[in-house]
Design a protein around this motif. Structure first.
Motif, mmCIF file in Angstrom:
data_model
loop_
_atom_site.group_PDB
_atom_site.id
_atom_site.type_symbol
_atom_site.label_atom_id
_atom_site.label_comp_id
_atom_site.label_asym_id
_atom_site.label_seq_id
_atom_site.Cartn_x
_atom_site.Cartn_y
_atom_site.Cartn_z
ATOM 1 N N TRP A 117 0.685 -0.730 -0.253
ATOM 2 C CA TRP A 117 0.038 -0.308 -0.107
ATOM 3 C C TRP A 117 0.637 1.218 -0.048
ATOM 4 C CZ3 TRP A 117 -5.446 -0.258 1.620
ATOM 5 C CH2 TRP A 117 -5.841 -1.508 1.725
ATOM 6 N N TYR A 118 0.797 2.232 -1.175
ATOM 7 C CA TYR A 118 1.340 3.768 -0.869
ATOM 8 C C TYR A 118 0.481 4.703 -0.290
ATOM 9 C CZ TYR A 118 -1.819 4.762 -4.763
ATOM 10 O OH TYR A 118 -2.343 4.794 -5.818
ATOM 11 N N PRO A 119 0.866 5.426 0.126
ATOM 12 C CA PRO A 119 0.761 6.769 0.487
ATOM 13 C C PRO A 119 -0.252 7.635 -0.565
ATOM 14 C CG PRO A 119 2.628 7.307 0.920
ATOM 15 C CD PRO A 119 2.776 5.578 0.105
ATOM 16 N N GLU A 120 -1.489 8.190 -0.924
ATOM 17 C CA GLU A 120 -1.639 8.502 -1.774
ATOM 18 C C GLU A 120 -1.994 10.276 -1.821
ATOM 19 O OE1 GLU A 120 -5.363 7.049 -4.597
ATOM 20 O OE2 GLU A 120 -6.443 8.150 -2.709
ATOM 21 N N GLN A 121 -2.592 10.673 -0.688
ATOM 22 C CA GLN A 121 -2.594 12.324 0.203
ATOM 23 C C GLN A 121 -2.704 12.302 1.261
ATOM 24 O OE1 GLN A 121 -6.352 12.097 -2.554
ATOM 25 N NE2 GLN A 121 -7.598 11.838 -0.937
ATOM 26 N N ALA A 122 -3.104 13.074 1.797
ATOM 27 C CA ALA A 122 -3.225 13.959 3.120
ATOM 28 C C ALA A 122 -4.800 14.303 3.121
ATOM 29 C CB ALA A 122 -2.233 15.138 3.294
ATOM 30 N N VAL A 123 -5.386 13.585 4.579
ATOM 31 C CA VAL A 123 -6.940 14.106 4.944
ATOM 32 C C VAL A 123 -6.756 14.409 6.152
ATOM 33 C CG1 VAL A 123 -7.178 12.254 2.855
ATOM 34 C CG2 VAL A 123 -6.828 11.809 5.310
ATOM 35 N N ASP A 124 -7.726 15.636 5.965
ATOM 36 C CA ASP A 124 -8.296 15.753 7.434
ATOM 37 C C ASP A 124 -8.714 14.071 8.409
ATOM 38 O OD1 ASP A 124 -9.090 16.599 9.429
ATOM 39 O OD2 ASP A 124 -9.808 18.925 8.672
ATOM 40 N N TRP A 125 -8.159 14.126 8.891
ATOM 41 C CA TRP A 125 -9.137 12.722 10.366
ATOM 42 C C TRP A 125 -10.301 12.720 10.891
ATOM 43 C CZ3 TRP A 125 -8.331 7.661 11.318
ATOM 44 C CH2 TRP A 125 -8.644 6.863 12.529
ATOM 45 N N GLU A 126 -10.393 14.011 11.224
ATOM 46 C CA GLU A 126 -11.845 14.406 11.539
ATOM 47 C C GLU A 126 -12.387 14.649 11.282
ATOM 48 O OE1 GLU A 126 -11.810 14.866 15.102
ATOM 49 O OE2 GLU A 126 -9.225 14.906 14.775
ATOM 50 N N GLU A 127 -12.646 14.921 9.732
ATOM 51 C CA GLU A 127 -13.244 15.193 8.631
ATOM 52 C C GLU A 127 -13.789 13.814 8.099
ATOM 53 O OE1 GLU A 127 -15.440 17.071 7.771
ATOM 54 O OE2 GLU A 127 -14.467 18.559 9.532
ATOM 55 N N ALA A 128 -12.948 12.259 8.176
ATOM 56 C CA ALA A 128 -13.258 11.577 7.783
ATOM 57 C C ALA A 128 -13.678 10.204 9.173
ATOM 58 C CB ALA A 128 -11.841 10.593 7.567
ATOM 59 N N THR A 129 -14.379 10.993 9.443
ATOM 60 C CA THR A 129 -15.049 9.795 10.432
ATOM 61 C C THR A 129 -16.127 10.287 10.782
ATOM 62 O OG1 THR A 129 -14.449 11.581 12.708
ATOM 63 C CG2 THR A 129 -13.000 9.670 12.072
ATOM 64 N N LEU A 130 -17.032 9.470 12.073
ATOM 65 C CA LEU A 130 -18.754 9.369 11.316
ATOM 66 C C LEU A 130 -18.858 10.570 12.037
ATOM 67 C CD1 LEU A 130 -20.556 6.300 12.843
ATOM 68 C CD2 LEU A 130 -21.113 8.066 10.376
ATOM 69 N N ALA A 131 -18.650 11.167 13.279
ATOM 70 C CA ALA A 131 -18.482 12.670 14.137
ATOM 71 C C ALA A 131 -18.584 13.501 12.948
ATOM 72 C CB ALA A 131 -17.148 12.605 15.064
ATOM 73 N N GLY A 132 -17.034 13.298 11.969
ATOM 74 C CA GLY A 132 -16.668 14.302 10.836
ATOM 75 C C GLY A 132 -18.663 14.169 10.300
ATOM 76 N N SER A 133 -17.941 13.643 9.476
ATOM 77 C CA SER A 133 -19.882 13.243 9.039
ATOM 78 C C SER A 133 -20.887 13.741 9.468
ATOM 79 C CB SER A 133 -20.285 11.960 8.313
ATOM 80 O OG SER A 133 -19.078 10.897 7.973
ATOM 81 N N GLN A 134 -21.153 13.846 11.048
ATOM 82 C CA GLN A 134 -22.416 14.398 11.166
ATOM 83 C C GLN A 134 -22.620 16.113 11.377
ATOM 84 O OE1 GLN A 134 -24.865 11.850 11.619
ATOM 85 N NE2 GLN A 134 -25.369 11.744 13.675
ATOM 86 N N ARG A 135 -20.883 16.569 11.696
ATOM 87 C CA ARG A 135 -21.331 17.858 11.742
ATOM 88 C C ARG A 135 -21.748 18.188 10.143
ATOM 89 N NH1 ARG A 135 -17.329 16.857 15.886
ATOM 90 N NH2 ARG A 135 -15.646 16.507 13.706
ATOM 91 N N SER A 136 -20.771 17.725 9.487
ATOM 92 C CA SER A 136 -21.041 18.051 8.194
ATOM 93 C C SER A 136 -22.615 17.617 7.289
ATOM 94 C CB SER A 136 -20.300 17.271 6.784
ATOM 95 O OG SER A 136 -19.227 17.491 7.213
ATOM 96 N N LEU A 137 -23.309 17.015 7.951
ATOM 97 C CA LEU A 137 -25.222 17.078 7.530
ATOM 98 C C LEU A 137 -25.825 17.815 7.830
ATOM 99 C CD1 LEU A 137 -25.242 12.861 8.275
ATOM 100 C CD2 LEU A 137 -24.873 14.158 5.452
ATOM 101 N N LEU A 138 -25.110 18.632 9.908
ATOM 102 C CA LEU A 138 -26.006 18.961 10.443
ATOM 103 C C LEU A 138 -25.937 20.648 8.947
ATOM 104 C CD1 LEU A 138 -27.861 19.651 12.465
ATOM 105 C CD2 LEU A 138 -26.272 20.172 14.583
ATOM 106 N N ASP A 139 -24.411 21.351 8.553
ATOM 107 C CA ASP A 139 -24.147 21.592 7.792
ATOM 108 C C ASP A 139 -24.968 22.601 7.084
ATOM 109 O OD1 ASP A 139 -22.138 23.046 10.177
ATOM 110 O OD2 ASP A 139 -20.732 22.267 9.450
ATOM 111 N N ILE A 140 -25.882 21.277 6.267
ATOM 112 C CA ILE A 140 -25.759 21.429 4.434
ATOM 113 C C ILE A 140 -27.537 20.971 5.098
ATOM 114 C CG2 ILE A 140 -23.578 21.481 3.941
ATOM 115 C CD1 ILE A 140 -24.771 18.324 3.039
ATOM 116 N N SER A 141 -27.804 20.396 6.277
ATOM 117 C CA SER A 141 -29.590 19.669 6.174
ATOM 118 C C SER A 141 -30.022 20.802 7.324
ATOM 119 C CB SER A 141 -29.124 18.824 6.564
ATOM 120 O OG SER A 141 -28.159 17.478 6.119
ATOM 121 N N ALA A 142 -31.606 20.312 6.723
ATOM 122 C CA ALA A 142 -32.512 20.835 7.769
ATOM 123 C C ALA A 142 -32.933 19.046 8.057
ATOM 124 C CB ALA A 142 -33.669 21.458 7.055
ATOM 125 N N VAL A 143 -33.425 19.068 9.390
ATOM 126 C CA VAL A 143 -33.265 17.496 10.176
ATOM 127 C C VAL A 143 -34.781 17.716 10.582
ATOM 128 C CG1 VAL A 143 -30.914 17.312 10.826
ATOM 129 C CG2 VAL A 143 -32.249 18.635 12.105
#
Length: 290
Positions: free
Chosen positions: A139-165
């Motif tokens: 396996w080779y390193p492809e790119q740098a990412v943001d760990w916080e955005e790669a997890t479920l917590a980050g996904s929930q934050r992103s969803l709340l930012d763009i959605s009505a719930v």
């Protein structure tokens, strides 16, 4: 601007079908330029905010993905089922995921699976040659990412930012009474999430439906989505998926790593250079965002 030529060759049609079938992990009818969404339920907003806090405190989680897609373009149909897993160790900041497609994709792609490994803020990919038989795994390193955005917590934050719930009451799941929440994301923002997740040429969704079942601590135990895409000249695509999540300590297997792609094993098989994969139909949110 000239209109797309409706007489493109079959191979182009097939690529369009599969690339356009990028999955959605977010949902409810999508708002267009004219936002017709009802205002969020205050209780639902509080529930999702609590969910983010709860996810920030977990040691880890693992989930199983199941789903199916159907796409039609002119007289050609694509039918496939999806399966996969995601394992995340929050304490050690390690994660690994895989998605397999079974169905018509086998005829058009040399590789009907995709896989990634995340170590902190570095995303690794399996070397192209390592998908072939009798070639060592690397396996080779492809790119740098943001760990916080790669997890479920980050996904929930992103969803709340763009959605009505919206609060949809409660439902029993595996003998537990869980709270049901629906998300209505903004269409443009949703498309941005997909592009950030590596989906570059998917057809913009015409409707997206997401339902989350939250446990007593506010953590998602099940996530279901139903995505439809259509355009005048492009394919009509529908994808349904379900992700069931379990929380606790998780061991993530570390694959054999090399320093860069140039150190990947070599193969005389021409497909090993850049074999097409199903990256374009991996669920949005499963690939870490850049």
């Amino acid at each position: 601007m000239p209109s797309p030529d409706p007489t493109d060759d079959d191979s182009s049609t097939r690529r369009t079908l599969l690339r356009g079938a990028a999955a959605a992990a977010i949902g409810f009818p999508v708002a267009g330029c004219l936002d017709r969404r009802e205002p969020s339920d205050p209780g639902a907003v509080e529930a999702v905010e609590r969910s983010v806090e709860a996810l920030d405190g977990v040691d880890g989680y693992e989930s199983e993905l199941s789903g199916r897609l159907a796409a039609t373009h002119r007289d050609e149909d694509v039918r496939a089922t999806l399966s996969g897993y995601r394992r995340v160790n929050e304490r050690e900041r390690l994660a690994r995921a895989r998605v397999d497609a079974d169905g018509d994709v086998d005829e058009w792609y040399d590789r009907d699976a995709d896989e990634w490994y995340l170590d902190g803020d570095t995303l690794y990919r399996r070397c192209s040659s390592s998908w072939l038989v009798n070639v060592e795994d690397a396996w080779y390193p492809e790119q740098a990412v943001d760990w916080e955005e790669a997890t479920l917590a980050g996904s929930q934050r992103s969803l709340l930012d763009i959605s009505a719930v919206y609060d949809r009451g409660t439902d029993a799941l595996d003998g537990r009474e869980l709270r049901v929440i629906e998300f209505a994301p903004d269409a443009d923002a949703y498309a941005d999430l997909e592009r950030n997740g590596g989906v570059e040429d998917a057809t913009e969704p015409s409707s997206v439906t997401l339902t989350q079942w939250l446990d007593e601590d506010g953590r998602p135990r099940r996530i279901e989505s139903d995505v439809e895409r259509s355009s005048r000249f492009g394919p009509t695509i529908r994808q349904e998926q379900r992700e069931d999540v379990a929380y606790g300590a998780v061991d993530v297997e570390v694959p054999p790593l090399v320093d860069d792609e140039d150190e990947c094993p070599r193969s005389f098989d021409v497909r090993s250079v850049r074999s097409p994969s199903i990256s374009g139909i991996i669920p949005a949110g499963w690939l870490p965002r850049v």
